[in-house]
Scaffold this motif. Structure first.
Motif, PDB file in Angstrom:
ATOM      1  N   VAL A   1       0.855  -1.123   0.011  1.00 56.54           N
ATOM      2  CA  VAL A   1       0.183   0.115   0.040  1.00 56.54           C
ATOM      3  C   VAL A   1       0.815   1.307   0.149  1.00 56.54           C
ATOM      4  O   VAL A   1       0.744   2.334  -0.734  1.00 56.54           O
ATOM      5  CB  VAL A   1      -1.013  -0.012   1.292  1.00 56.54           C
ATOM      6  N   GLU A   2       1.883   1.298   0.867  1.00 61.91           N
ATOM      7  CA  GLU A   2       2.635   2.528   1.010  1.00 61.91           C
ATOM      8  C   GLU A   2       3.465   2.704  -0.512  1.00 61.91           C
ATOM      9  O   GLU A   2       3.505   3.839  -0.729  1.00 61.91           O
ATOM     10  CB  GLU A   2       4.106   2.129   1.943  1.00 61.91           C
ATOM     11  N   GLU A   3       3.947   1.905  -1.382  1.00 60.08           N
ATOM     12  CA  GLU A   3       4.251   1.888  -2.845  1.00 60.08           C
ATOM     13  C   GLU A   3       3.350   2.260  -3.508  1.00 60.08           C
ATOM     14  O   GLU A   3       3.496   3.267  -4.119  1.00 60.08           O
ATOM     15  CB  GLU A   3       4.864   0.455  -2.904  1.00 60.08           C
ATOM     16  N   ALA A   4       2.067   1.981  -3.254  1.00 58.49           N
ATOM     17  CA  ALA A   4       0.898   2.603  -4.157  1.00 58.49           C
ATOM     18  C   ALA A   4       0.590   4.018  -4.049  1.00 58.49           C
ATOM     19  O   ALA A   4       0.956   4.645  -4.901  1.00 58.49           O
ATOM     20  CB  ALA A   4      -0.313   1.747  -4.084  1.00 58.49           C
ATOM     21  N   VAL A   5       0.578   4.361  -2.702  1.00 63.23           N
ATOM     22  CA  VAL A   5       0.548   5.710  -2.204  1.00 63.23           C
ATOM     23  C   VAL A   5       1.771   6.720  -2.678  1.00 63.23           C
ATOM     24  O   VAL A   5       1.545   7.835  -3.350  1.00 63.23           O
ATOM     25  CB  VAL A   5       0.292   5.898  -0.860  1.00 63.23           C
ATOM     26  N   TYR A   6       2.865   5.951  -2.427  1.00 63.63           N
ATOM     27  CA  TYR A   6       4.284   6.868  -2.859  1.00 63.63           C
ATOM     28  C   TYR A   6       4.057   7.074  -4.541  1.00 63.63           C
ATOM     29  O   TYR A   6       4.658   8.148  -5.090  1.00 63.63           O
ATOM     30  CB  TYR A   6       5.329   6.052  -2.638  1.00 63.63           C
ATOM     31  N   LEU A   7       3.590   6.011  -5.450  1.00 60.42           N
ATOM     32  CA  LEU A   7       3.680   6.355  -6.652  1.00 60.42           C
ATOM     33  C   LEU A   7       2.704   6.693  -7.642  1.00 60.42           C
ATOM     34  O   LEU A   7       2.485   7.479  -8.599  1.00 60.42           O
ATOM     35  CB  LEU A   7       4.332   4.971  -7.356  1.00 60.42           C
ATOM     36  N   SER A   8       1.467   6.678  -6.906  1.00 61.44           N
ATOM     37  CA  SER A   8       0.199   6.780  -8.057  1.00 61.44           C
ATOM     38  C   SER A   8      -0.328   8.056  -7.936  1.00 61.44           C
ATOM     39  O   SER A   8      -0.278   8.710  -6.688  1.00 61.44           O
ATOM     40  CB  SER A   8      -0.503   5.589  -7.415  1.00 61.44           C
ATOM     41  N   ASP A   9      -1.281   8.340  -8.909  1.00 59.91           N
ATOM     42  CA  ASP A   9      -2.154   9.462  -9.087  1.00 59.91           C
ATOM     43  C   ASP A   9      -3.535   8.772  -8.377  1.00 59.91           C
ATOM     44  O   ASP A   9      -4.380   9.637  -8.112  1.00 59.91           O
ATOM     45  CB  ASP A   9      -2.472   9.645 -10.281  1.00 59.91           C
ATOM     46  N   LYS A  10      -3.530   7.596  -8.389  1.00 60.74           N
ATOM     47  CA  LYS A  10      -4.999   6.873  -8.166  1.00 60.74           C
ATOM     48  C   LYS A  10      -4.835   5.455  -7.763  1.00 60.74           C
ATOM     49  O   LYS A  10      -4.040   4.826  -8.601  1.00 60.74           O
ATOM     50  CB  LYS A  10      -5.924   7.158  -9.343  1.00 60.74           C
TER      51      LYS A  10
END
Ligand SMILES: Nc1ncnc2c1ncn2[C@@H]1O[C@H](COP(=O)(O)OP(=O)(O)O)[C@@H](O)[C@H]1O
Ligand SMILES: [Mg+2]
Lengths: 271, 250
Positions: free
Chosen positions: B198-207
């Motif tokens: 999840v942290e990776e997703a928040v770090y990288l994503s617009d959505k």
């Protein structure tokens, strides 16, 4: 005849490299046998016409007129074998490739191929002699069959066992058919194909001697053996048998060295 | 060059036949990836994330609903999309350079330009000097970068990533996350990435598209309205992470 497949052959542990402890342990049994053989014949435990002493056997290929035939015999057999082996791996490889890359060809050919493969190779001899006579052609066709079946089988299997992960990559990259064949399918099947070639060579050698022994006429180690038996020359028979083993061993060693050099740097280390 | 291709996933459902039983793997998946966006999918393992990527890349075309690229339904693999799998899937008998060059096999670029393209993309993933190396001579992170170069060399509009960093140690992971961001900006490619981090997703994503399992559905979509210099310890970052985690464990 040897008729194993990739997975069986791969399951065997790899042979130890170099003549180390395993070499000496491997040579212990034959050495002991030679000692027993020598003792048995010299002490008169066995009829010396049945079991000639080892030193006499060792000299037969050099001193005896009939024994000297061995060298021409080996040359003739090896040439004959190479001819049959070459035809066999080319034809078998092509057949395996066809079945491996084309579902259509596989459905058409594989059932007949499997059925024909069930025929013991030596049962082909009457048919081949009827078609080709007792000469060179029949022998070479027989050797080609001996080599061709395991070659086709292993090539086919190697192509069929390509990891689905690689096939998916090829589809995603939309590789051309040619690129797919040369860069993906064949390299992936190469270890299996190499095993096919190795088995084909062993089979070709067995097939050569079998053909010579069973189809008479002409020179060769098989004919040399048959001759020795006819004349009840046990020294010649023993020399012939040892020659078979030795030539087979040398061919296999040469082939392995050749295959090891041909394999691409990483061909064996899939992960 | 700006990526102009939008990816519309419209009420997509997918069923596998397993032992004569219908297994619902995806149900009513519906979201859009805008041109140039970096979108992540998170969800428990088995909720159909890889299946969805297989549908988008065109490896599997049997599904209900529509997957549209600029309004056209996907009917197989194409030059506009490429994928990096969790395992690098480089061909072990080919060098890095040869592997990357395969990505250009289907392109009609002249041969002269191809070599240059390959070199550029090996540079892009910072593997210069390893052109002649075989995959088994590379670390996991380097192999994955080579796979990214292979996926990008034909300049796809959409890059799909299936847990590309999942098998790597945390240091390599953190480094490659920044590398992914850099590559994404530099290539202005649209990215759809599956991750379980999840942290990776928040770090990288617009959505972030959050999925839940059995059958695979969308639990919620979380836009990440943070600026692009993200601090993992910042309050806003943690708040977004909490929202995603909440959807995952509702
Ligand atoms: N080819 C297949 N045939 C049958 N079931 C499959 C197949 N591929 C995946 N599945 C099933 O579909 C579900 C989703 O798989 P997958 O998409 O790999 O999930 P995820 O990537 O989210 O972990 C799993 O239950 C899996 O067992
Ligand atoms: Mg998955």
């Amino acid at each position: 005849m040897v008729d194993q497949t990739v997975s069986e052959a791969l399951a065997k542990p790899a042979a130890a490299a170099g003549p180390g402890r395993d070499f000496w342990r491997g040579i212990a049994v034959p050495a002991a046998l030679v000692v027993i053989w020598s003792a048995a014949s010299h002490l008169g435990l066995v009829d010396s016409r049945l079991l000639v002493p080892p030193e006499r056997v060792a000299l037969v290929p050099f001193l005896d007129a009939d024994g000297r035939e061995l060298w021409l015999g080996i040359t003739a057999s090896v040439l004959r074998m190479l001819a049959g082996f070459t035809i066999g791996i080319l034809a078998g490889g092509a057949l395996g490739l066809l079945m491996g890359v084309s579902r259509f060809a596989e459905r058409g050919i594989a059932p007949s191929f499997t059925a024909v493969r069930q025929i013991t190779l030596f049962a082909w001899i009457p048919l081949l002699t009827a078609w080709f006579g007792n000469g060179e052609a029949a022998k070479i066709v027989f050797i080609a069959l001996s080599a061709g079946f395991p070659m086709a089988l292993n090539t086919h299997q190697g192509l069929r066992d390509i990891p689905i992960a690689f096939v998916e990559v090829a589809r995603v990259l939309r590789l051309s058919r040619r690129r797919l064949l040369t860069q993906v399918l064949v390299p992936s099947a190469l270890p299996a194909i190499a095993i096919g070639i190795e088995i084909a060579l062993i089979n070709a050698w067995i097939g050569t001697v079998g053909a010579e022994y069973a189809m008479g006429l002409g020179r060769g180690v098989g004919a040399f053996l048959a001759e020795g038996r006819e004349q009840f020359r046990m020294d010649i028979v023993i020399v012939g048998v040892l020659t078979l083993a030795l030539v087979g061993f040398v061919l296999n060693t040469l082939l392995r060295a050749g295959v090891a050099r041909l394999m691409p740097a990483s061909g064996n280390s899939r992960r | 060059m700006l990526a102009e291709t939008s990816l519309d996933i419209r009420t997509v459902s997918k069923t596998y036949q397993v032992n004569d039983q219908a297994l619902d793997v995806l149900r009513n998946i519906d979201f859009t990836v805008e041109p140039g966006e970096f979108v992540s999918i998170v969800g428990a393992s088995g909720c159909g994330k890889s299946t969805l990527l297989r549908l988008i890349i065109g490896l599997d075309t049997e599904y209900h609903g529509d997957i549209l690229l600029d309004g056209r339904r996907i009917d197989g693999p194409g030059a506009d999309r490429s994928i990096v799998f969790q395992e690098h899937r480089l061909f072990p008998w080919l060098t890095v350079e040869q592997n990357v060059a395969l990505g250009l096999d289907a392109s009609d670029a002249p041969v002269a330009i191809r070599g240059q393209s390959v070199a550029e993309h090996i540079d892009l993933v910072r593997l210069a000097g390893f052109e002649k190396a075989y995959p088994h001579q590379l670390s996991g992170g380097m192999a994955q970068r080579a796979a990214i170069a292979r996926a990008l060399v034909n300049r796809p509009k959409i890059l799909l990533l299936d847990e590309p960093l999942g098998a790597l140690d945390s240091l390599t992971r953190a480094y490659l996350q920044d590398e992914l961001l850099r590559i994404w900006r530099q290539q202005s490619v649209t990215v759809l990435m599956v991750t379980h981090d999840v942290e990776e997703a928040v770090y990288l994503s617009d959505k972030i598209v959050v999925m839940e399992p059995r059958p695979g559905r969308i639990a919620g979509i979380v836009p990440i309205d943070l600026d692009h210099q993200r601090e993992r310890a910042a309050a806003g970052f943690i708040a977004h992470k909490e929202r995603v985690l909440h959807l995952l464990n509702h």
